[in-house]
Every structure is written in structure tokens, then in C-alpha cells.
Design an enzyme around this catalytic site. Structure first.
Site, PDB file in Angstrom:
ATOM      1  N   GLY A 117       0.667  -1.078   0.311  1.00 18.85           N
ATOM      2  CA  GLY A 117      -0.082  -0.159   0.068  1.00 18.85           C
ATOM      3  C   GLY A 117       0.966   1.284  -0.214  1.00 18.85           C
ATOM      4  O   GLY A 117       0.217   2.567   0.078  1.00 18.85           O
ATOM      5  N   MET A 159      -4.167  -7.043  -7.410  1.00 17.05           N
ATOM      6  CA  MET A 159      -3.469  -8.182  -7.836  1.00 17.05           C
ATOM      7  C   MET A 159      -4.734  -9.062  -8.693  1.00 17.05           C
ATOM      8  O   MET A 159      -4.351 -10.793  -9.196  1.00 17.05           O
ATOM      9  CB  MET A 159      -2.583  -9.127  -6.465  1.00 17.05           C
ATOM     10  CG  MET A 159      -1.086  -8.420  -6.190  1.00 17.05           C
ATOM     11  SD  MET A 159      -0.364  -7.835  -7.812  1.00 17.05           S
ATOM     12  CE  MET A 159       0.338  -8.682  -8.344  1.00 17.05           C
ATOM     13  N   LEU A 210     -10.300  -7.783 -12.281  1.00 14.33           N
ATOM     14  CA  LEU A 210     -11.454  -7.458 -12.418  1.00 14.33           C
ATOM     15  C   LEU A 210     -12.372  -7.827 -14.191  1.00 14.33           C
ATOM     16  O   LEU A 210     -12.604  -7.817 -14.873  1.00 14.33           O
ATOM     17  CB  LEU A 210     -11.601  -5.796 -12.514  1.00 14.33           C
ATOM     18  CG  LEU A 210     -11.801  -5.036 -10.336  1.00 14.33           C
ATOM     19  CD1 LEU A 210     -11.325  -3.889 -11.259  1.00 14.33           C
ATOM     20  CD2 LEU A 210     -12.439  -5.023  -9.792  1.00 14.33           C
ATOM     21  N   HIS A 227       0.900   1.051 -13.232  1.00 12.79           N
ATOM     22  CA  HIS A 227       1.247   0.164 -13.761  1.00 12.79           C
ATOM     23  C   HIS A 227       3.276   0.662 -13.398  1.00 12.79           C
ATOM     24  O   HIS A 227       3.502   1.673 -13.807  1.00 12.79           O
ATOM     25  CB  HIS A 227       0.564  -0.537 -15.428  1.00 12.79           C
ATOM     26  CG  HIS A 227       1.601  -1.736 -15.663  1.00 12.79           C
ATOM     27  ND1 HIS A 227       1.367  -3.012 -15.568  1.00 12.79           N
ATOM     28  CD2 HIS A 227       2.851  -1.642 -16.141  1.00 12.79           C
ATOM     29  CE1 HIS A 227       1.953  -4.207 -15.598  1.00 12.79           C
ATOM     30  NE2 HIS A 227       2.933  -2.909 -16.407  1.00 12.79           N
TER      31      HIS A 227
HETATM   32  C1  GRF Z   1       2.283  -1.070  -7.735  1.00  6.59           C
HETATM   33  O1  GRF Z   1       4.039  -0.975  -7.998  1.00  6.59           O
HETATM   34  C2  GRF Z   1       1.898  -0.784  -8.907  1.00  6.59           C
HETATM   35  O2  GRF Z   1       2.160  -0.051  -9.851  1.00  6.59           O
HETATM   36  C3  GRF Z   1       1.087  -1.987  -9.165  1.00  6.59           C
HETATM   37  O3  GRF Z   1       1.708  -2.773  -7.742  1.00  6.59           O
HETATM   38  C4  GRF Z   1       2.381  -1.574  -7.068  1.00  6.59           C
HETATM   39  C5  GRF Z   1       1.842  -2.338  -5.917  1.00  6.59           C
HETATM   40  O4  GRF Z   1       2.723  -0.953  -4.818  1.00  6.59           O
HETATM   41  N1  GRF Z   1       0.379  -1.898  -9.430  1.00  6.59           N
HETATM   42  P1  GRF Z   1       2.148  -0.935  -3.478  1.00  6.59           P
HETATM   43  O5  GRF Z   1       1.011  -1.942  -2.934  1.00  6.59           O
HETATM   44  O6  GRF Z   1       1.405   0.674  -3.851  1.00  6.59           O
HETATM   45  O7  GRF Z   1       3.251   0.140  -2.520  1.00  6.59           O
END
Ligand code: GRF
Length: 203
Positions: A15, A92, A95, A111
Site C-alpha cells: 500500500g 492483484m 476485475l 502500472h
Molecule cells: C506498484 O508497483 C503498482 O504499480 C503495481 O503494484 C505495486 C503496488 O505497490 N500495480 P504498493 O502496494 O502501492 O506499494
């Protein structure tokens, strides 16, 4: 009175992007309120971060549920918390098409690569191993295909000679933490308009 945008954030992990959005709201850079943080992982640190800021933190248990069922539960939770904008911050799961169709234009994702290069998992590793000289991050609206919808913001990050996958990922993350709040701010200011595959950004 200017309307405050209610945001629902979907997470699965540490997060850090959620934190950057919370901090930006607290600095009053974004006129928004995170009304709920939803995780499909019970012990995700992101939930802890939400609780620390008195934001409702909800675990939706994916066990024994198909995608539609889980999406419906998430949609219901978002409705209960009046979320206008749905922000995927390290969520992760994919949807389902129904969810995406119903909420199109109101769901964003971040991303860690310059899409359309290196979609899917471990984007930083993919970029590093491919040997690109520039990578970065992309904030985009979510459509029915993974890491594919109209692009809101992209930030480039050069790959340095002595980079490892980890050092590159770290510098990309720093750009993520600026890009996501910025994209959300543009949305809350009503400055984003989806025109086909493109996002027009009003000055
Ligand atoms: C980030 O690198 C984001 O780009 C990808 O997942 C990761 C999440 O990291 N979709 P966090 O949980 O916000 O630290």
C-alpha cells in the site's frame, strides 16, 4: 461548495501508493476523501495504513468465490461507502468484464512500466531483463483488457548502467507516488475526458 470526490481504493499488498494518495489528500492537494480501502488479502499492510488514518478497511474474502461473486461483493462495499472513483493500487486480481463495463471511466490503475510495454506481473523485471534504456510508470483508466485502458499519465524513468532490478523498481515507485495523486487530482477537477483510446486533459 465544491464537491469532494469519494474514493474507494482496492489493494492487495504493502500500500505505498495508497499512502501517497492519503498524504496528498492530507496536504490538501486533492479535494477528495478515501471512504473505504478494500483488500482481498486479510493481512495486507495497506489495510493497516488505512486504519491508522481512520479510513474504513474492509477485507473481502475471495475464498470459494468466482470472479463475478467477488466483484459483486466489492461493488456492494464501494456502494455502501459512496465511492465515486475506484482506484486500484496494487490490487492483484483482474476485475471481471461486467464490473469494468458498469464502472467504465471511474476506475483507474497504476502500472510500473510504460504501457503498452511490459503489461502483467513483474513489469520492472521484464523491462530490466529486456534491456530497455527507459522505463517508467503509467496511470490509466481500466478497460476489459489487462493493463490496457486509456492512458492518463506516464512518467519516464531512465535505466542506469549500474541499475539492478531492485534499484530500477525503487526509482519507478518514486514516480508512481507522484503520478497517482496527480492523475486523481486531474480527475477530481473534472479535467479528464475519455475520447476513444485517448484521454484528453483539460488545462
Ligand atoms: C506498484 O508497483 C503498482 O504499480 C503495481 O503494484 C505495486 C503496488 O505497490 N500495480 P504498493 O502496494 O502501492 O506499494
Amino acid at each position: 461548495m465544491v464537491q469532494v470526490t469519494n474514493i474507494g481504493v482496492l489493494v492487495s499488498g504493502r500500500g505505498s501508493n495508497l499512502q501517497s494518495i492519503i498524504d496528498s489528500i492530507n496536504r490538501k492537494e486533492i479535494n477528495a476523501k478515501i471512504t473505504v480501502v478494500i483488500s482481498d488479502v486479510e493481512d495486507a499492510y495497506a489495510l493497516e495504513r488505512a486504519r491508522k488514518h481512520d479510513i474504513p478497511a474492509v477485507f473481502v474474502n475471495p475464498k470459494g468465490k468466482d470472479r463475478e461473486k467477488l466483484d459483486e461483493e466489492i461493488a456492494e462495499t464501494l456502494r455502501e461507502h459512496n465511492a465515486d472513483l475506484i482506484v486500484l493500487a496494487g490490487y492483484m486480481r483482474i476485475l471481471g468484464k461486467d464490473f469494468v463495463r458498469k464502472h467504465y471511466g471511474r476506475v483507474m490503475n497504476i502500472h510500473p512500466a510504460l504501457l503498452p510495454s511490459f503489461p502483467g506481473l513483474h513489469a520492472q523485471k521484464q523491462a530490466f531483463e529486456y534491456g530497455v534504456k527507459v522505463s517508467g510508470c503509467t496511470v490509466h483508466f481500466v478497460d476489459a483488457e489487462v493493463d490496457h485502458g486509456p492512458v492518463i499519465i506516464q512518467k519516464a524513468v531512465p535505466v542506469l548502467e549500474d541499475d539492478t532490478e531492485e534499484t530500477l523498481a525503487k526509482r519507478i515507485l518514486e514516480e508512481e507516488h507522484k503520478s497517482y495523486p496527480e492523475a486523481i487530482r486531474l480527475y477530481t477537477e473534472g479535467r479528464l475526458k475519455i475520447v476513444g483510446r485517448k484521454v484528453a486533459v483539460r488545462k
